[in-house]
Design a protein around this motif. Structure first.
Motif, PDB file in Angstrom:
ATOM      1  N   VAL A 290      -6.628   5.337   8.503  1.00 36.86           N
ATOM      2  CA  VAL A 290      -5.354   4.619   8.360  1.00 36.86           C
ATOM      3  C   VAL A 290      -4.595   5.124   7.134  1.00 36.86           C
ATOM      4  O   VAL A 290      -3.711   4.435   6.619  1.00 36.86           O
ATOM      5  CB  VAL A 290      -5.584   3.094   8.269  1.00 36.86           C
ATOM      6  CG1 VAL A 290      -6.180   2.570   9.556  1.00 36.86           C
ATOM      7  CG2 VAL A 290      -6.473   2.751   7.081  1.00 36.86           C
ATOM      8  N   ALA A 291      -4.935   6.328   6.669  1.00 35.07           N
ATOM      9  CA  ALA A 291      -4.293   6.865   5.472  1.00 35.07           C
ATOM     10  C   ALA A 291      -2.790   7.001   5.638  1.00 35.07           C
ATOM     11  O   ALA A 291      -2.038   6.852   4.671  1.00 35.07           O
ATOM     12  CB  ALA A 291      -4.912   8.214   5.111  1.00 35.07           C
ATOM     13  N   HIS A 292      -2.324   7.285   6.857  1.00 35.31           N
ATOM     14  CA  HIS A 292      -0.897   7.489   7.077  1.00 35.31           C
ATOM     15  C   HIS A 292      -0.188   6.222   7.545  1.00 35.31           C
ATOM     16  O   HIS A 292       0.958   6.275   7.987  1.00 35.31           O
ATOM     17  CB  HIS A 292      -0.679   8.601   8.104  1.00 35.31           C
ATOM     18  CG  HIS A 292      -1.207   9.930   7.633  1.00 35.31           C
ATOM     19  ND1 HIS A 292      -0.605  10.661   6.653  1.00 35.31           N
ATOM     20  CD2 HIS A 292      -2.306  10.636   8.014  1.00 35.31           C
ATOM     21  CE1 HIS A 292      -1.294  11.779   6.434  1.00 35.31           C
ATOM     22  NE2 HIS A 292      -2.326  11.786   7.250  1.00 35.31           N
ATOM     23  N   ASP A 293      -0.872   5.069   7.441  1.00 36.30           N
ATOM     24  CA  ASP A 293      -0.258   3.777   7.779  1.00 36.30           C
ATOM     25  C   ASP A 293      -0.413   2.733   6.681  1.00 36.30           C
ATOM     26  O   ASP A 293       0.308   1.736   6.681  1.00 36.30           O
ATOM     27  CB  ASP A 293      -0.871   3.224   9.073  1.00 36.30           C
ATOM     28  CG  ASP A 293      -0.515   4.050  10.286  1.00 36.30           C
ATOM     29  OD1 ASP A 293       0.596   3.868  10.805  1.00 36.30           O
ATOM     30  OD2 ASP A 293      -1.334   4.893  10.693  1.00 36.30           O
ATOM     31  N   VAL A 294      -1.364   2.965   5.767  1.00 44.01           N
ATOM     32  CA  VAL A 294      -1.682   1.926   4.792  1.00 44.01           C
ATOM     33  C   VAL A 294      -0.537   1.681   3.817  1.00 44.01           C
ATOM     34  O   VAL A 294      -0.413   0.572   3.277  1.00 44.01           O
ATOM     35  CB  VAL A 294      -2.976   2.307   4.040  1.00 44.01           C
ATOM     36  CG1 VAL A 294      -2.737   3.473   3.090  1.00 44.01           C
ATOM     37  CG2 VAL A 294      -3.530   1.103   3.280  1.00 44.01           C
ATOM     38  N   PHE A 295       0.309   2.662   3.575  1.00 45.44           N
ATOM     39  CA  PHE A 295       1.426   2.487   2.649  1.00 45.44           C
ATOM     40  C   PHE A 295       2.714   2.112   3.374  1.00 45.44           C
ATOM     41  O   PHE A 295       3.810   2.223   2.809  1.00 45.44           O
ATOM     42  CB  PHE A 295       1.634   3.760   1.838  1.00 45.44           C
ATOM     43  CG  PHE A 295       0.482   4.064   0.919  1.00 45.44           C
ATOM     44  CD1 PHE A 295       0.321   3.364  -0.254  1.00 45.44           C
ATOM     45  CD2 PHE A 295      -0.454   5.025   1.260  1.00 45.44           C
ATOM     46  CE1 PHE A 295      -0.747   3.633  -1.104  1.00 45.44           C
ATOM     47  CE2 PHE A 295      -1.523   5.300   0.423  1.00 45.44           C
ATOM     48  CZ  PHE A 295      -1.673   4.598  -0.761  1.00 45.44           C
ATOM     49  N   TYR A 517     -10.788  -3.978   1.240  1.00 42.11           N
ATOM     50  CA  TYR A 517     -11.671  -2.879   1.640  1.00 42.11           C
ATOM     51  C   TYR A 517     -12.343  -3.164   2.988  1.00 42.11           C
ATOM     52  O   TYR A 517     -12.454  -2.280   3.844  1.00 42.11           O
ATOM     53  CB  TYR A 517     -12.729  -2.637   0.569  1.00 42.11           C
ATOM     54  CG  TYR A 517     -13.725  -1.584   0.949  1.00 42.11           C
ATOM     55  CD1 TYR A 517     -13.382  -0.241   0.941  1.00 42.11           C
ATOM     56  CD2 TYR A 517     -15.011  -1.936   1.349  1.00 42.11           C
ATOM     57  CE1 TYR A 517     -14.298   0.736   1.315  1.00 42.11           C
ATOM     58  CE2 TYR A 517     -15.928  -0.970   1.718  1.00 42.11           C
ATOM     59  CZ  TYR A 517     -15.565   0.359   1.701  1.00 42.11           C
ATOM     60  OH  TYR A 517     -16.466   1.312   2.087  1.00 42.11           O
ATOM     61  N   LEU A 518     -12.789  -4.401   3.181  1.00 42.54           N
ATOM     62  CA  LEU A 518     -13.440  -4.739   4.448  1.00 42.54           C
ATOM     63  C   LEU A 518     -12.482  -4.591   5.624  1.00 42.54           C
ATOM     64  O   LEU A 518     -12.858  -4.091   6.690  1.00 42.54           O
ATOM     65  CB  LEU A 518     -13.978  -6.172   4.383  1.00 42.54           C
ATOM     66  CG  LEU A 518     -15.159  -6.420   3.432  1.00 42.54           C
ATOM     67  CD1 LEU A 518     -15.517  -7.892   3.410  1.00 42.54           C
ATOM     68  CD2 LEU A 518     -16.369  -5.577   3.832  1.00 42.54           C
ATOM     69  N   THR A 519     -11.236  -5.009   5.445  1.00 44.01           N
ATOM     70  CA  THR A 519     -10.275  -4.904   6.548  1.00 44.01           C
ATOM     71  C   THR A 519      -9.805  -3.463   6.751  1.00 44.01           C
ATOM     72  O   THR A 519      -9.514  -3.065   7.885  1.00 44.01           O
ATOM     73  CB  THR A 519      -9.064  -5.806   6.280  1.00 44.01           C
ATOM     74  OG1 THR A 519      -8.540  -5.531   4.976  1.00 44.01           O
ATOM     75  CG2 THR A 519      -9.470  -7.269   6.356  1.00 44.01           C
ATOM     76  N   LEU A 520      -9.741  -2.674   5.687  1.00 46.11           N
ATOM     77  CA  LEU A 520      -9.408  -1.258   5.861  1.00 46.11           C
ATOM     78  C   LEU A 520     -10.507  -0.530   6.626  1.00 46.11           C
ATOM     79  O   LEU A 520     -10.222   0.359   7.441  1.00 46.11           O
ATOM     80  CB  LEU A 520      -9.196  -0.591   4.495  1.00 46.11           C
ATOM     81  CG  LEU A 520      -7.907  -0.942   3.744  1.00 46.11           C
ATOM     82  CD1 LEU A 520      -7.875  -0.230   2.402  1.00 46.11           C
ATOM     83  CD2 LEU A 520      -6.678  -0.571   4.573  1.00 46.11           C
ATOM     84  N   CYS A 521     -11.749  -0.877   6.366  1.00 41.67           N
ATOM     85  CA  CYS A 521     -12.853  -0.278   7.133  1.00 41.67           C
ATOM     86  C   CYS A 521     -12.779  -0.665   8.602  1.00 41.67           C
ATOM     87  O   CYS A 521     -13.289   0.066   9.466  1.00 41.67           O
ATOM     88  CB  CYS A 521     -14.194  -0.708   6.543  1.00 41.67           C
ATOM     89  SG  CYS A 521     -14.556   0.036   4.938  1.00 41.67           S
ATOM     90  N   GLY A 584      -3.984 -10.598  -7.273  1.00 41.74           N
ATOM     91  CA  GLY A 584      -4.625  -9.994  -6.109  1.00 41.74           C
ATOM     92  C   GLY A 584      -3.845  -8.817  -5.557  1.00 41.74           C
ATOM     93  O   GLY A 584      -4.430  -7.762  -5.265  1.00 41.74           O
ATOM     94  N   LEU A 585      -2.535  -8.952  -5.414  1.00 42.67           N
ATOM     95  CA  LEU A 585      -1.739  -7.870  -4.849  1.00 42.67           C
ATOM     96  C   LEU A 585      -1.698  -6.662  -5.785  1.00 42.67           C
ATOM     97  O   LEU A 585      -1.825  -5.513  -5.335  1.00 42.67           O
ATOM     98  CB  LEU A 585      -0.315  -8.359  -4.563  1.00 42.67           C
ATOM     99  CG  LEU A 585       0.625  -7.315  -3.959  1.00 42.67           C
ATOM    100  CD1 LEU A 585       0.079  -6.774  -2.643  1.00 42.67           C
ATOM    101  CD2 LEU A 585       2.020  -7.892  -3.756  1.00 42.67           C
ATOM    102  N   GLU A 586      -1.508  -6.888  -7.087  1.00 44.14           N
ATOM    103  CA  GLU A 586      -1.472  -5.770  -8.029  1.00 44.14           C
ATOM    104  C   GLU A 586      -2.808  -5.047  -8.063  1.00 44.14           C
ATOM    105  O   GLU A 586      -2.860  -3.802  -8.087  1.00 44.14           O
ATOM    106  CB  GLU A 586      -1.103  -6.284  -9.425  1.00 44.14           C
ATOM    107  CG  GLU A 586       0.308  -6.823  -9.547  1.00 44.14           C
ATOM    108  CD  GLU A 586       1.358  -5.722  -9.425  1.00 44.14           C
ATOM    109  OE1 GLU A 586       1.017  -4.540  -9.603  1.00 44.14           O
ATOM    110  OE2 GLU A 586       2.522  -6.053  -9.134  1.00 44.14           O
ATOM    111  N   SER A 587      -3.912  -5.784  -8.061  1.00 46.13           N
ATOM    112  CA  SER A 587      -5.237  -5.152  -8.107  1.00 46.13           C
ATOM    113  C   SER A 587      -5.526  -4.388  -6.824  1.00 46.13           C
ATOM    114  O   SER A 587      -6.037  -3.251  -6.864  1.00 46.13           O
ATOM    115  CB  SER A 587      -6.312  -6.223  -8.336  1.00 46.13           C
ATOM    116  OG  SER A 587      -6.054  -6.961  -9.506  1.00 46.13           O
ATOM    117  N   VAL A 592      -6.117   0.585  -3.609  1.00 44.99           N
ATOM    118  CA  VAL A 592      -5.763   1.381  -2.428  1.00 44.99           C
ATOM    119  C   VAL A 592      -5.179   2.729  -2.843  1.00 44.99           C
ATOM    120  O   VAL A 592      -5.504   3.782  -2.273  1.00 44.99           O
ATOM    121  CB  VAL A 592      -4.784   0.589  -1.536  1.00 44.99           C
ATOM    122  CG1 VAL A 592      -4.207   1.480  -0.442  1.00 44.99           C
ATOM    123  CG2 VAL A 592      -5.484  -0.615  -0.921  1.00 44.99           C
ATOM    124  N   THR A 593      -4.321   2.711  -3.858  1.00 47.98           N
ATOM    125  CA  THR A 593      -3.722   3.964  -4.324  1.00 47.98           C
ATOM    126  C   THR A 593      -4.789   4.915  -4.845  1.00 47.98           C
ATOM    127  O   THR A 593      -4.763   6.130  -4.560  1.00 47.98           O
ATOM    128  CB  THR A 593      -2.687   3.678  -5.420  1.00 47.98           C
ATOM    129  OG1 THR A 593      -1.678   2.810  -4.899  1.00 47.98           O
ATOM    130  CG2 THR A 593      -2.040   4.966  -5.902  1.00 47.98           C
TER     131      THR A 593
END
Length: 602
Positions: A290-295, A517-521, A584-587, A592-593
């Motif tokens: 999802v590297a090309h969708d996560v941002f 991280y769990l949802t990205l996996c 939470g959002l800043e961390s 992710v970055t």
């Protein structure tokens, strides 16, 4: 005099009213005191320095039951939760009651029963009024005052006799006076209580006594924690520290090691593809796909930017107020200074709100910039101010001394529109002028389809787990602080609060990183709202459980009291939610970055 402290679970609240029977003069409250609900008046008690008095007549009311506010007085006694609070030399008077020692000796001692004294009592169908109080005033002598109390001289004290008041105690009782000027209210036995009818005479007595306690430590007996409170605060800190360490261990074990293992696996798969070993190996699962969708920008970026901007404003207010209080700059003798300083800091940090909201919205490539800046300046502050305004109208309608005067409300409006709003616009201006951040990976034009996730990675389950974890580390201190504030008692544990704020910040960041991280996996790349909502969800259990706890521990309040409690708890819990959501959002965004910076660009 021997005194001990006793936990006092009296029912109290912001819906208070002034005592109708005491003669009062003009109000002496300033803006900070008014904002904290302190409506102070000068009373008619005459207390010359080092002059003991016995049964001094304050005033007399004929036909007490015909007083215009007699029905209100009876209503207050039915609710059994109203007290008269006194201050002398800026020291609050502590109520004393007689009690026996618990060591089996049966010795009579005076026990602290909280601030103020009850204005009366209801016994069956009869109503009795508290019409006599005794002042026990401790002073630290200076010069010739040291020996004056032993002399107990009547009349006036010489002008060169000086001393400093250390603390003030009051004891109260209801007594039917015969000849108060000739009697001894201090030692009279077998007296009858004064019913709230007919002729009622109000009297007072004064006793001065010397203490070696210095003036600089006179607040210690009011601010010091007893053994039970100290143990409870340390237990809460240890519990919060254990939660933070467990989450840190999970981050280290699952996230850091797993990410490194994923990088190694992806590198091996890419090497196999280059060597063309014939194996059908590709990256079809995991967070890298999802590297090309996560941002990709989230849904409703305007609202998310506004919430984070206000969260940034509140975060820096909390940090600054707790830090300044930790170093003792906010003295409890300056009534209302902490609350008024919080409003001033909130106005000043409008710049932080505008800058955070604008920079975040620019990262989302949003186009509706004016709506974001105006929303940051007015949306959440309008909600809080509207609640505060309607609560104040209710208190004013009920005739409560806790109602904030409209002059203080006008001062708040000046701070809001004169300082906060311009600084929010200024912060937004500089935020939009900053250089745009380039994400590590390009975003595809066509969004990737998100596969179905197992139940344990569904948002509802993650919300329950996240809010439960954060609430478990906060609930002891939240219950303790809110109950103290609601009972209008002193809370001076800024060291514990600072440690708790630090642990709360760490845990919010770790909860957001783990859930993202769990949802990205699971190939769910929509992480922005998830990273904000997981820590922010702690506001829900804090609101409901704290409100239920206070209502159950202090029953008998009126509907107005319960409504005020619910509104105050909504404001307090939403502040914690907004601060937690920002963290939470800043961390999560930083996490992710960092992990996608290590992904080989296609």
């Amino acid at each position: 005099m021997e005194t001990k402290k006793r936990n006092h679970a009296r029912k109290s609240g912001r819906a208070t009213t002034s005592v109708l029977t005491l003669p009062l003069t003009q109000s002496t409250s300033n803006v900070p005191q008014a904002l904290s609900g302190d409506a102070l008046h000068n009373s008619e008690y005459d207390l010359p320095f080092l002059k003991n008095q016995t049964c001094t007549v304050l005033c007399t009311i004929d036909n007490f039951e015909q007083h215009p506010k007699y029905r209100r007085f009876r209503a207050l006694l039915k609710e059994d939760q109203y007290r008269a609070n006194l201050r002398m030399d800026n020291m609050p008077a502590v109520h004393l009651v007689e009690a026996t020692t618990s060591d089996g000796t049966g010795e009579e001692v005076m026990v602290q029963d909280g601030r103020g004294f009850p204005i009366g009592v209801k016994y069956g169908k009869q109503y009795f009024v508290t019409n006599h109080i005794t002042f026990w005033i401790a002073y630290h002598p200076k010069g010739r005052a040291e020996n004056m109390i032993e002399m107990n001289l009547p009349g006036e004290v010489e002008d060169d006799v000086t001393g400093r008041i250390i603390y003030v105690y009051v004891s109260s009782k209801s007594i039917q006076h015969g000849d108060p000027a000739g009697g001894d209210c201090m030692n009279e036995e077998g007296y009858q209580a004064q019913e709230a009818k007919g002729k009622v005479t109000f009297t007072y007595s004064v006793r001065w006594y010397k203490t070696e306690q210095p003036w600089s430590t006179r607040w210690d007996h009011l601010l010091a924690l007893d053994k039970q409170e100290t143990e409870m605060n340390w237990a809460s800190i240890i519990n919060s520290l254990a939660v933070a360490l467990c989450l840190s261990f999970v981050v280290a074990l699952i996230v850091i090691r797993a990410v490194k293992r994923d990088f190694a696996r992806y590198a091996a798969e890419e090497l196999d593809d280059e060597l063309d070993f014939g194996a059908d190996i590709n990256m079809s699962t995991g967070w890298k796909v999802v590297a090309h969708d996560v941002f990709r920008p989230p849904r409703h970026p305007e609202m998310l930017s506004i919430l984070c901007g206000t969260g940034s404003q509140l975060f820096w207010v909390l940090v600054l107020v707790v830090t300044i209080s930790l170093f003792g700059f906010f003295s409890p003798s300056n009534r209302g200074v902490l609350l008024s300083s919080s409003f001033v800091f909130f106005s000043i940090f409008g710049y932080s709100a505008g800058h955070c909201a604008s920079s975040l919205y620019k990262k989302f490539k949003g186009l509706n910039r004016k709506a974001v800046i105006f929303g940051t300046a007015f949306l959440i502050p309008s909600v809080y101010f509207g609640q505060f305004f309607f609560m104040n109208l209710s208190l004013w309608q009920a005739g409560s001394t806790g109602a904030v005067p409209f002059s203080a409300m006008f001062t708040l409006c000046l701070l809001w529109f004169g300082i906060s709003v311009p600084l929010t616009f200024l912060g937004g201006y500089f935020g939009f002028r900053e250089e745009e951040e380039v994400p590590p990976c390009k975003v595809n034009q066509i969004p990737r389809q998100i596969p179905e996730k197992p139940w344990y990675i569904q948002d509802w389950f993650l919300l329950v787990c996240s809010s439960s974890i954060l609430f478990s580390m906060l609930f002891v201190h939240v219950f303790y602080i809110t109950s103290k504030i609601w009972l209008q008692e002193f809370v001076y544990i800024f060291g514990f609060i600072m440690v708790l704020l630090l642990l709360f910040t760490i845990c919010c960041a770790e909860v957001a990183i783990i859930t993202v991280y769990l949802t990205l996996c699971a190939e769910d790349y929509k992480f922005h709202w998830r990273a904000w909502s997981m820590p922010a969800s702690v506001a829900v259990p804090i609101y409901f459980f704290t409100t239920l706890y206070l209502m159950n521990s202090m029953p008998g309040g009126t509907a107005l009291t319960h409504w005020l409690l619910m509104n105050y708890m909504f404001i307090a819990s939403s502040v914690l939610g907004l601060v937690g959501g920002l963290i939470g959002l800043e961390s999560a965004s930083l996490f992710v970055t960092k992990i996608y910076e290590g992904v080989k660009k296609d």
